[in-house]
Write a protein that holds these residues in place. Structure first.
Motif, mmCIF file in Angstrom:
data_model
loop_
_atom_site.group_PDB
_atom_site.id
_atom_site.type_symbol
_atom_site.label_atom_id
_atom_site.label_comp_id
_atom_site.label_asym_id
_atom_site.label_seq_id
_atom_site.Cartn_x
_atom_site.Cartn_y
_atom_site.Cartn_z
ATOM 1 N N MET A 3 0.831 -1.203 0.000
ATOM 2 C CA MET A 3 0.000 0.000 0.000
ATOM 3 C C MET A 3 0.873 1.265 0.000
ATOM 4 S SD MET A 3 -2.852 1.180 2.761
ATOM 5 C CE MET A 3 -1.690 2.079 3.720
ATOM 6 N N VAL A 4 0.542 2.180 -0.885
ATOM 7 C CA VAL A 4 1.328 3.411 -0.971
ATOM 8 C C VAL A 4 0.842 4.395 0.080
ATOM 9 C CG1 VAL A 4 1.998 5.348 -2.447
ATOM 10 C CG2 VAL A 4 1.732 3.067 -3.432
ATOM 11 N N THR A 5 1.788 4.969 0.798
ATOM 12 C CA THR A 5 1.428 5.918 1.843
ATOM 13 C C THR A 5 2.407 7.089 1.819
ATOM 14 O OG1 THR A 5 0.982 6.103 4.208
ATOM 15 C CG2 THR A 5 2.834 4.740 3.594
ATOM 16 N N GLU A 6 2.096 8.121 2.577
ATOM 17 C CA GLU A 6 3.018 9.264 2.676
ATOM 18 C C GLU A 6 3.326 9.522 4.134
ATOM 19 O OE1 GLU A 6 1.963 12.932 0.694
ATOM 20 O OE2 GLU A 6 2.288 12.030 -1.273
ATOM 21 N N VAL A 7 4.594 9.745 4.431
ATOM 22 C CA VAL A 7 4.977 10.100 5.800
ATOM 23 C C VAL A 7 5.784 11.394 5.752
ATOM 24 C CG1 VAL A 7 4.987 7.756 6.750
ATOM 25 C CG2 VAL A 7 7.031 8.623 5.623
ATOM 26 N N LYS A 8 5.807 12.084 6.888
ATOM 27 C CA LYS A 8 6.566 13.338 6.942
ATOM 28 C C LYS A 8 7.669 13.207 7.967
ATOM 29 C CE LYS A 8 3.166 16.683 5.327
ATOM 30 N NZ LYS A 8 3.620 16.748 3.950
ATOM 31 N N GLN A 9 8.822 13.742 7.628
ATOM 32 C CA GLN A 9 9.939 13.821 8.575
ATOM 33 C C GLN A 9 10.568 15.181 8.401
ATOM 34 O OE1 GLN A 9 13.144 10.957 8.480
ATOM 35 N NE2 GLN A 9 11.955 9.424 9.567
ATOM 36 N N TYR A 10 10.746 15.892 9.510
ATOM 37 C CA TYR A 10 11.400 17.201 9.519
ATOM 38 C C TYR A 10 11.091 18.037 8.274
ATOM 39 C CZ TYR A 10 14.556 13.730 7.572
ATOM 40 O OH TYR A 10 15.048 12.654 6.891
ATOM 41 N N GLY A 11 9.811 18.150 7.946
ATOM 42 C CA GLY A 11 9.414 19.035 6.850
ATOM 43 C C GLY A 11 9.512 18.409 5.472
ATOM 44 N N ALA A 12 10.025 17.214 5.363
ATOM 45 C CA ALA A 12 10.078 16.544 4.056
ATOM 46 C C ALA A 12 8.968 15.495 3.987
ATOM 47 C CB ALA A 12 11.433 15.883 3.854
ATOM 48 N N THR A 13 8.478 15.287 2.757
ATOM 49 C CA THR A 13 7.417 14.293 2.551
ATOM 50 C C THR A 13 8.023 13.082 1.856
ATOM 51 O OG1 THR A 13 5.838 16.085 2.298
ATOM 52 C CG2 THR A 13 5.166 13.928 1.447
ATOM 53 N N PHE A 14 7.671 11.902 2.341
ATOM 54 C CA PHE A 14 8.185 10.667 1.728
ATOM 55 C C PHE A 14 7.024 9.784 1.305
ATOM 56 C CE2 PHE A 14 11.497 12.202 4.508
ATOM 57 C CZ PHE A 14 12.629 12.112 3.698
ATOM 58 N N ARG A 15 6.958 9.517 0.019
ATOM 59 C CA ARG A 15 5.963 8.564 -0.491
ATOM 60 C C ARG A 15 6.642 7.195 -0.573
ATOM 61 N NH1 ARG A 15 3.056 10.631 -5.651
ATOM 62 N NH2 ARG A 15 2.416 12.189 -4.127
ATOM 63 N N LEU A 20 7.303 -2.753 -0.494
ATOM 64 C CA LEU A 20 8.351 -2.804 -1.518
ATOM 65 C C LEU A 20 9.699 -2.221 -1.074
ATOM 66 C CD1 LEU A 20 6.322 -1.673 -4.680
ATOM 67 C CD2 LEU A 20 6.981 -3.998 -4.042
ATOM 68 N N VAL A 21 9.651 -1.325 -0.094
ATOM 69 C CA VAL A 21 10.886 -0.622 0.259
ATOM 70 C C VAL A 21 11.072 -0.595 1.781
ATOM 71 C CG1 VAL A 21 10.711 0.877 -1.775
ATOM 72 C CG2 VAL A 21 9.761 1.664 0.418
ATOM 73 N N TYR A 22 12.290 -0.220 2.169
ATOM 74 C CA TYR A 22 12.599 -0.128 3.602
ATOM 75 C C TYR A 22 12.183 1.239 4.135
ATOM 76 C CZ TYR A 22 15.296 0.172 7.907
ATOM 77 O OH TYR A 22 15.661 0.337 9.215
ATOM 78 N N TRP A 23 11.524 1.239 5.289
ATOM 79 C CA TRP A 23 11.238 2.492 5.988
ATOM 80 C C TRP A 23 11.161 2.218 7.481
ATOM 81 C CZ3 TRP A 23 11.643 7.420 5.018
ATOM 82 C CH2 TRP A 23 11.128 8.329 5.959
ATOM 83 N N ASN A 24 11.795 3.063 8.292
ATOM 84 C CA ASN A 24 11.745 2.900 9.736
ATOM 85 C C ASN A 24 11.652 4.280 10.382
ATOM 86 O OD1 ASN A 24 12.117 2.406 12.432
ATOM 87 N ND2 ASN A 24 13.765 0.895 12.130
ATOM 88 N N SER A 25 10.454 4.594 10.869
ATOM 89 C CA SER A 25 10.233 5.918 11.458
ATOM 90 C C SER A 25 11.076 6.138 12.707
ATOM 91 C CB SER A 25 8.755 6.082 11.833
ATOM 92 O OG SER A 25 7.999 6.051 10.665
ATOM 93 N N ARG A 26 11.521 5.044 13.332
ATOM 94 C CA ARG A 26 12.324 5.207 14.551
ATOM 95 C C ARG A 26 13.722 5.747 14.258
ATOM 96 N NH1 ARG A 26 10.508 -0.476 17.108
ATOM 97 N NH2 ARG A 26 10.578 -0.911 14.888
ATOM 98 N N LEU A 27 14.049 5.873 12.990
ATOM 99 C CA LEU A 27 15.378 6.423 12.648
ATOM 100 C C LEU A 27 15.344 7.931 12.416
ATOM 101 C CD1 LEU A 27 16.850 3.675 10.273
ATOM 102 C CD2 LEU A 27 17.463 4.147 12.649
ATOM 103 N N GLU A 28 14.182 8.531 12.632
ATOM 104 C CA GLU A 28 14.046 9.964 12.313
ATOM 105 C C GLU A 28 15.121 10.805 12.994
ATOM 106 O OE1 GLU A 28 10.185 11.675 13.003
ATOM 107 O OE2 GLU A 28 10.837 13.626 12.217
ATOM 108 N N HIS A 29 15.339 10.572 14.294
ATOM 109 C CA HIS A 29 16.339 11.388 15.013
ATOM 110 C C HIS A 29 17.728 11.195 14.417
ATOM 111 C CE1 HIS A 29 13.642 13.012 17.888
ATOM 112 N NE2 HIS A 29 13.227 11.813 18.271
ATOM 113 N N GLU A 30 18.017 9.969 14.006
ATOM 114 C CA GLU A 30 19.335 9.690 13.440
ATOM 115 C C GLU A 30 19.489 10.383 12.081
ATOM 116 O OE1 GLU A 30 21.888 8.800 14.710
ATOM 117 O OE2 GLU A 30 23.193 8.346 13.017
#
Ligand SMILES: C[S@@+](CC[C@H](N)C(=O)[O-])C[C@H]1O[C@@H](n2cnc3c(N)ncnc32)[C@H](O)[C@@H]1O
Length: 303
Positions: A1-13, A18-28
């Protein structure tokens, strides 16, 4: 499922399937990007969909972003467009080792005519006075995923101070040179040209399970004769288990590099299991990793 997330003002679709994503890495992601300066040249060996690359581009860095997963690269390109940084991010879809070797290869004079053709198609209006590749502003992104050398000449950021080959490659840039460079008139809003085999500021290696194994690609990767300015920072992610220590990891890294690391910095990113934590090992590429050219090679490259 395609989704959008935001981190520090940037948008990530992205598509979690299909791809790697880990919101817990935001601070890093934020921590590392905060180390970059406008105009820095960044090399993201395991870029994913761009959580380091996109904010680095937003900062005005030129980013060479690579991932083996073609879906990651598709989303990285999409995210570069969404965040309006496509002029700053150059994407590659290959094994990280091959990527680094190709990026750092000094162009062969035999391919020069082809290089000039590519340059004519891609170069964004040249930018600074005295640039021998001065040409049109068309198809700047058409040279992505091309490794004939000159594509790199025309796709990136800032000019480097000229240092003599005998000079101390690890020294900091002279402040006056930096000021002069920053004062140059830029006609285009895009990045200025850079040759990655002459200078990269930071290399990111976020593949904690095996990034240490890739460090051997730095042994002899940088040509001493062509390099200008400080050696790059390498940021290599890894896991440290309770049976291991920072010393044992450092030893492994040094063995792979075939060189001693001076002043390593270990940053604890997060605990991933009771006996396992993710770390970032940062260090300057040791001078011993630089490649000395043979006379034959110098003659052949210089024509
Ligand atoms: C842990 S993820 C990190 C992604 C991103 N940098 C982040 O912080 O979210 C590692 C990425 O490395 C990619 N990868 C795995 N093996 C690779 C290889 N040999 N060469 C290049 N990329 C690789 C994966 O597809 C994945 O996107």
């Amino acid at each position: 499922m395609v989704t959008e997330v935001k981190q520090y003002g940037a948008t990530f679709r992205l598509d979690y399937g299909l791809v790697y994503w880990n919101s817990r890495l935001e601070h890093e992601h934020i921590r590392l990007v905060s180390l970059f300066k406008k105009g820095d040249v960044i090399c993201d060996m395991f870029a994913g969909i761009g959580p380091f690359s996109i904010p680095a581009g937003q900062k005005g860095c030129v980013v060479y972003a690579n991932d083996l997963n073609p879906d990651s690269i598709l989303y990285l390109k999409t995210n570069a467009k969404i965040n309006k940084v496509e002029d700053y991010i150059f994407t590659y879809n290959m094994d990280a080792r091959v990527f680094m070797q190709s990026l750092m290869a000094v162009p062969d004079p035999e391919t020069k005519s082809k290089c000039q053709f590519v340059a004519a198609n891609c170069c964004s209006e040249e930018m600074v006075s005295g640039n021998e590749h001065s040409t049109s502003n068309e198809n700047q992104n058409d040279v992505q995923e091309s490794f004939d050398g000159s594509s790199m000449v025309n796709t990136s950021a800032k000019r480097r101070q000229e240092t003599s080959n005998e000079g101390d490659v690890a020294c900091q840039e002279d402040a006056n040179q930096t000021k002069k460079r920053n004062n140059k008139k830029v006609k285009s809003s895009g990045p200025l040209p850079v040759k990655p085999w002459e200078h990269i500021d930071h290399v990111l290696m976020n593949l904690p399970a095996s990034a240490l194994q890739f460090l051997d690609c730095f042994d002899g990767l940088v040509h001493k004769r062509y390099w200008k300015g400080s050696l790059p920072w390498i940021h290599c992610y890894c896991f440290i288990r309770s049976s291991e220590s920072e010393e044992s990891i450092l030893c492994e890294a040094q063995n792979k590099l075939n060189a001693k690391i001076a002043e390593p910095i270990f940053h604890r990113v997060r605990d991933v299991a009771p006996n396992k934590a993710m770390f970032c090992l940062s260090f300057r590429l040791p001078v011993e990793c630089l490649k000395e050219e043979t006379e034959d090679h110098i003659r052949s490259v210089d024509g």
